[in-house]
Design a protein around this motif. Structure first.
Motif, PDB file in Angstrom:
ATOM      1  N   THR A  16     -19.797  -0.922  27.637  1.00 56.16           N
ATOM      2  CA  THR A  16     -20.767   0.042  27.122  1.00 56.16           C
ATOM      3  C   THR A  16     -21.020  -0.190  25.641  1.00 56.16           C
ATOM      4  OG1 THR A  16     -18.996   1.644  26.703  1.00 56.16           O
ATOM      5  CG2 THR A  16     -20.143   1.792  28.821  1.00 56.16           C
ATOM      6  N   THR A  17     -20.025  -0.711  24.922  1.00 54.88           N
ATOM      7  CA  THR A  17     -20.195  -1.139  23.535  1.00 54.88           C
ATOM      8  C   THR A  17     -19.780  -2.596  23.471  1.00 54.88           C
ATOM      9  OG1 THR A  17     -19.710   1.087  22.698  1.00 54.88           O
ATOM     10  CG2 THR A  17     -19.565  -0.741  21.124  1.00 54.88           C
ATOM     11  N   ALA A  18     -20.761  -3.480  23.543  1.00 47.08           N
ATOM     12  CA  ALA A  18     -20.509  -4.925  23.530  1.00 47.08           C
ATOM     13  C   ALA A  18     -20.668  -5.424  22.093  1.00 47.08           C
ATOM     14  CB  ALA A  18     -21.468  -5.646  24.459  1.00 47.08           C
ATOM     15  N   VAL A  19     -19.572  -5.760  21.457  1.00 47.34           N
ATOM     16  CA  VAL A  19     -19.540  -6.094  20.031  1.00 47.34           C
ATOM     17  C   VAL A  19     -19.811  -7.579  19.839  1.00 47.34           C
ATOM     18  CG1 VAL A  19     -18.113  -6.097  17.948  1.00 47.34           C
ATOM     19  CG2 VAL A  19     -17.922  -4.216  19.598  1.00 47.34           C
ATOM     20  N   ARG A  20     -20.681  -7.906  18.898  1.00 49.34           N
ATOM     21  CA  ARG A  20     -20.973  -9.308  18.608  1.00 49.34           C
ATOM     22  C   ARG A  20     -19.745  -9.991  18.028  1.00 49.34           C
ATOM     23  NH1 ARG A  20     -22.410 -12.251  14.227  1.00 49.34           N
ATOM     24  NH2 ARG A  20     -22.615 -10.400  12.889  1.00 49.34           N
ATOM     25  N   VAL A  21     -19.450 -11.187  18.499  1.00 46.21           N
ATOM     26  CA  VAL A  21     -18.301 -11.957  18.004  1.00 46.21           C
ATOM     27  C   VAL A  21     -18.613 -12.458  16.601  1.00 46.21           C
ATOM     28  CG1 VAL A  21     -16.870 -13.997  18.388  1.00 46.21           C
ATOM     29  CG2 VAL A  21     -17.654 -12.636  20.343  1.00 46.21           C
ATOM     30  N   PRO A  22     -17.680 -12.317  15.657  1.00 43.35           N
ATOM     31  CA  PRO A  22     -17.935 -12.775  14.286  1.00 43.35           C
ATOM     32  C   PRO A  22     -18.184 -14.285  14.223  1.00 43.35           C
ATOM     33  CG  PRO A  22     -15.991 -11.372  14.376  1.00 43.35           C
ATOM     34  CD  PRO A  22     -16.366 -11.676  15.788  1.00 43.35           C
ATOM     35  N   LYS A  23     -19.071 -14.660  13.335  1.00 43.82           N
ATOM     36  CA  LYS A  23     -19.321 -16.073  13.087  1.00 43.82           C
ATOM     37  C   LYS A  23     -18.295 -16.606  12.088  1.00 43.82           C
ATOM     38  CE  LYS A  23     -24.308 -15.642  13.825  1.00 43.82           C
ATOM     39  NZ  LYS A  23     -25.651 -15.756  13.195  1.00 43.82           N
ATOM     40  N   PRO A  24     -18.039 -17.915  12.087  1.00 43.20           N
ATOM     41  CA  PRO A  24     -17.109 -18.487  11.118  1.00 43.20           C
ATOM     42  C   PRO A  24     -17.509 -18.124   9.686  1.00 43.20           C
ATOM     43  CG  PRO A  24     -17.675 -20.102  12.792  1.00 43.20           C
ATOM     44  CD  PRO A  24     -18.575 -18.931  13.030  1.00 43.20           C
ATOM     45  N   GLY A  25     -16.525 -17.681   8.912  1.00 46.26           N
ATOM     46  CA  GLY A  25     -16.769 -17.328   7.527  1.00 46.26           C
ATOM     47  C   GLY A  25     -17.120 -15.873   7.289  1.00 46.26           C
ATOM     48  N   GLU A  26     -17.342 -15.102   8.347  1.00 48.40           N
ATOM     49  CA  GLU A  26     -17.705 -13.690   8.179  1.00 48.40           C
ATOM     50  C   GLU A  26     -16.503 -12.798   7.911  1.00 48.40           C
ATOM     51  OE1 GLU A  26     -21.842 -13.091  10.701  1.00 48.40           O
ATOM     52  OE2 GLU A  26     -19.954 -12.495  11.643  1.00 48.40           O
ATOM     53  N   LEU A  27     -15.298 -13.267   8.224  1.00 50.20           N
ATOM     54  CA  LEU A  27     -14.091 -12.454   8.104  1.00 50.20           C
ATOM     55  C   LEU A  27     -13.052 -13.162   7.244  1.00 50.20           C
ATOM     56  CD1 LEU A  27     -13.476 -11.397  11.815  1.00 50.20           C
ATOM     57  CD2 LEU A  27     -14.641 -10.103  10.047  1.00 50.20           C
ATOM     58  N   PRO A  28     -12.067 -12.414   6.704  1.00 50.40           N
ATOM     59  CA  PRO A  28     -10.876 -13.078   6.176  1.00 50.40           C
ATOM     60  C   PRO A  28     -10.285 -13.967   7.264  1.00 50.40           C
ATOM     61  CG  PRO A  28     -10.859 -10.742   5.613  1.00 50.40           C
ATOM     62  CD  PRO A  28     -11.994 -10.941   6.571  1.00 50.40           C
ATOM     63  N   ARG A  29      -9.650 -15.068   6.869  1.00 51.49           N
ATOM     64  CA  ARG A  29      -9.282 -16.098   7.831  1.00 51.49           C
ATOM     65  C   ARG A  29      -8.220 -15.656   8.832  1.00 51.49           C
ATOM     66  NH1 ARG A  29     -10.912 -21.126   7.427  1.00 51.49           N
ATOM     67  NH2 ARG A  29      -8.978 -21.963   8.301  1.00 51.49           N
ATOM     68  N   HIS A  30      -7.307 -14.786   8.434  1.00 52.39           N
ATOM     69  CA  HIS A  30      -6.198 -14.485   9.329  1.00 52.39           C
ATOM     70  C   HIS A  30      -6.665 -13.759  10.583  1.00 52.39           C
ATOM     71  CE1 HIS A  30      -2.251 -13.111  10.776  1.00 52.39           C
ATOM     72  NE2 HIS A  30      -1.797 -14.172  10.128  1.00 52.39           N
ATOM     73  N   GLU A  31      -6.050 -14.086  11.710  1.00 51.32           N
ATOM     74  CA  GLU A  31      -6.494 -13.612  13.023  1.00 51.32           C
ATOM     75  C   GLU A  31      -6.418 -12.101  13.170  1.00 51.32           C
ATOM     76  OE1 GLU A  31      -7.979 -14.790  16.887  1.00 51.32           O
ATOM     77  OE2 GLU A  31      -7.732 -15.819  14.963  1.00 51.32           O
ATOM     78  N   ARG A  32      -5.565 -11.417  12.429  1.00 51.24           N
ATOM     79  CA  ARG A  32      -5.480  -9.961  12.594  1.00 51.24           C
ATOM     80  C   ARG A  32      -6.802  -9.277  12.274  1.00 51.24           C
ATOM     81  NH1 ARG A  32      -2.777 -11.218   7.915  1.00 51.24           N
ATOM     82  NH2 ARG A  32      -2.950  -9.904   6.045  1.00 51.24           N
ATOM     83  N   PHE A  33      -7.597  -9.894  11.394  1.00 55.39           N
ATOM     84  CA  PHE A  33      -8.873  -9.283  11.037  1.00 55.39           C
ATOM     85  C   PHE A  33      -9.904  -9.417  12.149  1.00 55.39           C
ATOM     86  CE2 PHE A  33      -6.855 -10.240   6.942  1.00 55.39           C
ATOM     87  CZ  PHE A  33      -6.852  -8.965   6.398  1.00 55.39           C
TER      88      PHE A  33
END
Length: 472
Positions: A124-141
């Protein structure tokens, strides 16, 4: 962390856990963010049996529901059970199609997750997957960003280390387990294995060499951990360490996850590859030295001041391959001496035994003269150290017990602040977060020296100083 304003008032939330230990550890901040956003909700974690015990001590989880079996039949059976539980929302930390299918079959009204693996229509809420570089590198983000994009939180938290709850209780139980196994403390733990191929594995003979050298310096017993499939590998490391003069035991394949967490928590130092063992040891606050090669330490590495990375920056690393197609140079060029140097430094920084829960701190307070000092210590500065030293000098003979209080405006979480305060020589013990609040309720108010207002002023002055330097 800030939270979005108008949100559905979920009362019963299902969180689908990830399937692997490392991912489960790295998604813990997201689980805790859900709990902070919905403090009164019943939050159930649906988890595979091999990770389920990881959540046993987590206060963010109201219960853990095991998901056993494979295939559409297993998915249908667990969905039927969930349907009867009438959850309001399902938050899918796992990426698989199966996770969305189960939530849909269970008729959970709100289904929130990343739009990937062909499952978008089931959400019901389909979230777009972040593109490379959009987040801090660590996987927890990656997991936290899904909550932000779904509108559950407004901002990401600070870059605080990941910690498992109740680490001190796990350490005490681990010490008891070692005693029952006839293993002499202190323990130097080693995990020479790693899932998904040999490319992530440092040479077993070098693990043995480093472990034996460090154990000799610390008077420690080398204990080798691994899965049942890694028992032969771990046996070779234990035998090699013993041949080099160390007392050594091989516990590979002989522990449950619950027992392993306790045994890892009681280790003085942990040597490992990039593995689930690395994530658990680091999240327990155990001084951890990890050898990285084929994988990227900036995305899946351990967190916190008691974690060290040893790697050789060769041109082909990180390749992310399961097997090295050439000469494994990223690992063969890492010497045992480099690991020993990092391990020796970390052992000198270990202050975990100074961080107590409320019950243990109360015992210390009742045992003799103490002075309790309560504050935020965020961030810890020279002014804090000077103030604590001043208090200690004013009351010689009293042990200094510091209460690191929760603070919604804190830059660091309470455990991270406690680790820094514990490193001060003038401090005898530290109690953090909810445990600090609990201890404050156990002792007379007159016994506590409150520094919270002074801490707020110190923080204000620090921010003003930084701004003036920036504007100059």
């Amino acid at each position: 962390m800030r939270y979005a304003g108008e949100l559905a008032d979920y009362r019963r939330i299902l969180v689908r856990a990830t399937n692997w230990i490392g991912d489960a550890i790295m998604s813990l901040p997201a689980l805790r963010a859900i709990r902070e956003r919905y403090p009164e909700a019943h939050i159930a974690v649906l988890a595979r049996p091999w990770v389920a015990d990881l959540y046993a001590g987590e206060t963010a989880a109201s219960e853990v529901i095991p998901y056993e079996g494979r295939g559409i039949g297993a998915a249908w059976r667990v969905a039927e059970k969930l349907r009867a539980r009438r959850f309001d929302a399902a938050i899918l930390l796992q990426n698989a199609f199966d996770a969305a299918l189960i939530a849909w079959l269970a008729r959970i009204p709100s289904r929130i997750g990343y739009r990937r693996d062909g499952r978008g229509l089931l959400l019901t809420t389909a979230v777009r997957v972040p593109k490379p570089g959009e987040l801090p590198r660590h996987e927890r983000f990656y997991y936290l960003e899904m909550l932000r994009r779904a509108g559950l939180v407004d901002s990401l938290p600070t870059d605080a280390p990941i910690r498992l709850a109740k680490g001190d209780a796990a350490r005490r139980r681990g010490e008891e387990l070692y005693s029952s196994l006839g293993i002499q403390l202190p323990v130097l733990a080693v995990s020479p294995g790693a899932a998904f191929g040999t490319a992530k594995r440092w040479l077993p003979e070098r693990f043995a060499e480093a472990a034996a050298a460090l154990a000799g310096q610390a008077g420690a017993t080398v204990v080798v951990f691994g899965s049942a499939a890694e028992r032969e590998l771990c046996g070779r490391v234990a035998a090699d360490a013993a041949a080099r003069g160390a007392a050594a035991r091989n516990l590979a394949g002989r522990t449950t996850l619950t027992d392993y967490i306790a045994l890892a928590a009681a280790a003085k130092l942990y040597l490992t590859n990039d593995s689930g063992a690395m994530h658990i040891a680091s999240a327990l606050g155990v001084p951890t030295v990890t050898v990285f090669g084929a994988t990227d330490h900036t995305t899946t590495g351990p967190t916190g001041s008691l974690a060290r990375i040893v790697r050789e920056p060769v041109e082909c690393s990180p390749c992310l391959l399961r097997e090295c197609p050439i000469d494994h140079r990223c690992m063969t060029r890492v010497t045992a001496g480099r690991v020993v140097r990092e391990g020796r430094e970390l052992m000198g920084m270990d202050t975990r035994r100074k961080i107590l829960d409320a019950a243990a701190a109360r015992t210390l307070v009742e045992a003799g003269p103490t002075r309790l000092v309560s504050g935020y210590f965020d961030p810890l500065t020279a002014a804090h150290a000077d103030r604590l030293a001043e208090i200690a000098r004013a009351e010689p003979g009293r042990k200094l017990v510091v209460l690191v209080q929760p603070w919604e405006d804190a830059l660091l979480d309470a455990v991270s602040r406690a680790e820094l305060v514990a490193a001060l020589r003038t401090v005898e013990a530290v109690v953090a977060g909810e445990e600090a609040q609990r201890l404050a309720g156990m002792v007379p108010e007159a016994a506590i020296l409150h520094e919270e207002r002074a801490d707020e002023e110190r923080r204000r002055q620090l921010v003003a100083h930084i701004r003036s330097r920036h504007e100059a």
